[in-house]
Design a protein around this motif. Structure first.
Motif, mmCIF file in Angstrom:
data_model
loop_
_atom_site.group_PDB
_atom_site.id
_atom_site.type_symbol
_atom_site.label_atom_id
_atom_site.label_comp_id
_atom_site.label_asym_id
_atom_site.label_seq_id
_atom_site.Cartn_x
_atom_site.Cartn_y
_atom_site.Cartn_z
ATOM 1 N N GLY A 262 1.044 -2.937 -10.930
ATOM 2 C CA GLY A 262 1.916 -3.105 -12.092
ATOM 3 C C GLY A 262 3.340 -2.655 -11.804
ATOM 4 O O GLY A 262 4.309 -3.358 -12.123
ATOM 5 N N ASN A 263 3.492 -1.485 -11.191
ATOM 6 C CA ASN A 263 4.831 -0.995 -10.872
ATOM 7 C C ASN A 263 5.454 -1.766 -9.711
ATOM 8 O O ASN A 263 6.638 -2.094 -9.742
ATOM 9 C CB ASN A 263 4.802 0.506 -10.541
ATOM 10 C CG ASN A 263 6.197 1.085 -10.469
ATOM 11 O OD1 ASN A 263 7.016 0.880 -11.366
ATOM 12 N ND2 ASN A 263 6.491 1.790 -9.394
ATOM 13 N N GLY B 226 5.890 9.445 -7.999
ATOM 14 C CA GLY B 226 6.458 10.133 -9.156
ATOM 15 C C GLY B 226 7.471 9.295 -9.916
ATOM 16 O O GLY B 226 8.078 9.749 -10.871
ATOM 17 N N ASN B 227 7.672 8.074 -9.462
ATOM 18 C CA ASN B 227 8.651 7.189 -10.103
ATOM 19 C C ASN B 227 7.976 5.843 -10.395
ATOM 20 O O ASN B 227 8.451 4.807 -9.983
ATOM 21 C CB ASN B 227 9.861 7.011 -9.176
ATOM 22 C CG ASN B 227 11.016 6.312 -9.860
ATOM 23 O OD1 ASN B 227 11.093 6.282 -11.076
ATOM 24 N ND2 ASN B 227 11.897 5.741 -9.073
ATOM 25 N N ILE C 187 -0.166 1.392 2.583
ATOM 26 C CA ILE C 187 0.986 0.758 3.220
ATOM 27 C C ILE C 187 2.220 0.888 2.324
ATOM 28 O O ILE C 187 3.311 1.223 2.783
ATOM 29 C CB ILE C 187 0.690 -0.727 3.522
ATOM 30 C CG1 ILE C 187 -0.422 -0.832 4.567
ATOM 31 C CG2 ILE C 187 1.933 -1.452 4.009
ATOM 32 C CD1 ILE C 187 -0.921 -2.239 4.811
ATOM 33 N N ALA C 188 2.043 0.656 1.040
ATOM 34 C CA ALA C 188 3.165 0.754 0.090
ATOM 35 C C ALA C 188 3.720 2.169 0.022
ATOM 36 O O ALA C 188 4.931 2.362 -0.121
ATOM 37 C CB ALA C 188 2.720 0.287 -1.298
ATOM 38 N N ARG C 189 2.865 3.170 0.141
ATOM 39 C CA ARG C 189 3.331 4.566 0.090
ATOM 40 C C ARG C 189 4.269 4.881 1.246
ATOM 41 O O ARG C 189 5.212 5.643 1.092
ATOM 42 C CB ARG C 189 2.144 5.519 0.099
ATOM 43 C CG ARG C 189 1.429 5.579 -1.222
ATOM 44 C CD ARG C 189 0.275 6.555 -1.205
ATOM 45 N NE ARG C 189 -0.382 6.559 -2.495
ATOM 46 C CZ ARG C 189 -1.680 6.685 -2.677
ATOM 47 N NH1 ARG C 189 -2.484 6.852 -1.631
ATOM 48 N NH2 ARG C 189 -2.189 6.671 -3.886
ATOM 49 N N VAL C 190 4.003 4.296 2.417
ATOM 50 C CA VAL C 190 4.881 4.518 3.565
ATOM 51 C C VAL C 190 6.163 3.696 3.422
ATOM 52 O O VAL C 190 7.259 4.181 3.687
ATOM 53 C CB VAL C 190 4.151 4.181 4.881
ATOM 54 C CG1 VAL C 190 5.113 4.255 6.064
ATOM 55 C CG2 VAL C 190 2.989 5.127 5.086
#
Length: 192
Positions: free
Chosen positions: A139-140, A132-133, A122-125
């Motif tokens: 954590g990020n 890459g960031n 879900i976060a990737r969308v």
């Protein structure tokens, strides 16, 4: 503390393990999300009945003394399963699903039929710019989304995974087609 009761939109689940064996669950945390987006958390320590690895103790602070007198996975799972089986589950990565399956095998418990979903997907969308960031790990996301939680505590990580899904819903609300495509498999819906 008694298990959360009632109906929830979804439940985020996180586990911590005692060693490299994924069946060595030493803590389970839940974050139960209601229709109004409020989150009720719950956790329990588990005696993994396996030795603890120094790396894991350093990571989450749970060791043999911490779990002394705690129930085993086999002692907790029959109470947890009815709650989990009737809700969509969210995990941040696939580790938790594998750990639960491994613990069931290790304790001779039947394989649970659960509806697992991944908040990383879900976060990737919702935040493709993080690829890459710094990535989509908790954590990020803690930094990027300004989440307040103690990483590597199962209850706190479960709450953070639930917050990631709720924030993703908000972010994707302006793109309903994209939101439904991403959230439909998770049996989650945007508020009307």
């Amino acid at each position: 503390m008694p298990l959360p009761g009632g109906a929830f939109r979804f439940i985020a689940l996180d586990v911590e393990t005692a060693c490299g064996d994924s069946a060595s669950i030493c803590q389970i945390g839940l974050a139960c999300v209601r229709a109004d987006h409020s989150i009720q958390t719950w956790s329990t320590l588990i005696d993994p009945q396996m030795p603890f690895a120094p790396f894991n103790i350093e990571l989450h602070g749970i060791g043999p003394d911490t779990v002394r007198g705690a129930p085993t996975f086999a002692g907790v799972w029959p109470d947890l399963l009815p709650l989990l089986a009737r809700h969509p589950l969210v995990q941040h990565s696939r580790f938790d699903e594998h750990a639960i399956a491994a613990a069931c095998r290790a304790h001779g418990l039947p394989r649970a039929r659960l509806s697992w979903n991944n908040s990383v997907s879900i976060a990737r969308v919702a935040w493709p710019e993080l690829k890459g960031n710094g990535g989509h790990g908790l954590g990020n996301l803690k930094t990027v989304l300004d989440l307040d939680f103690r990483h590597h505590d199962a209850e706190e990580d479960a709450r953070a995974a639930a917050q990631v899904v709720l924030r993703a819903e908000q972010r994707l609300a302006d793109t309903p087609g994209k939101a439904s495509a991403v959230l439909a498999p998770f049996q989650l819906s945007l508020p009307l």
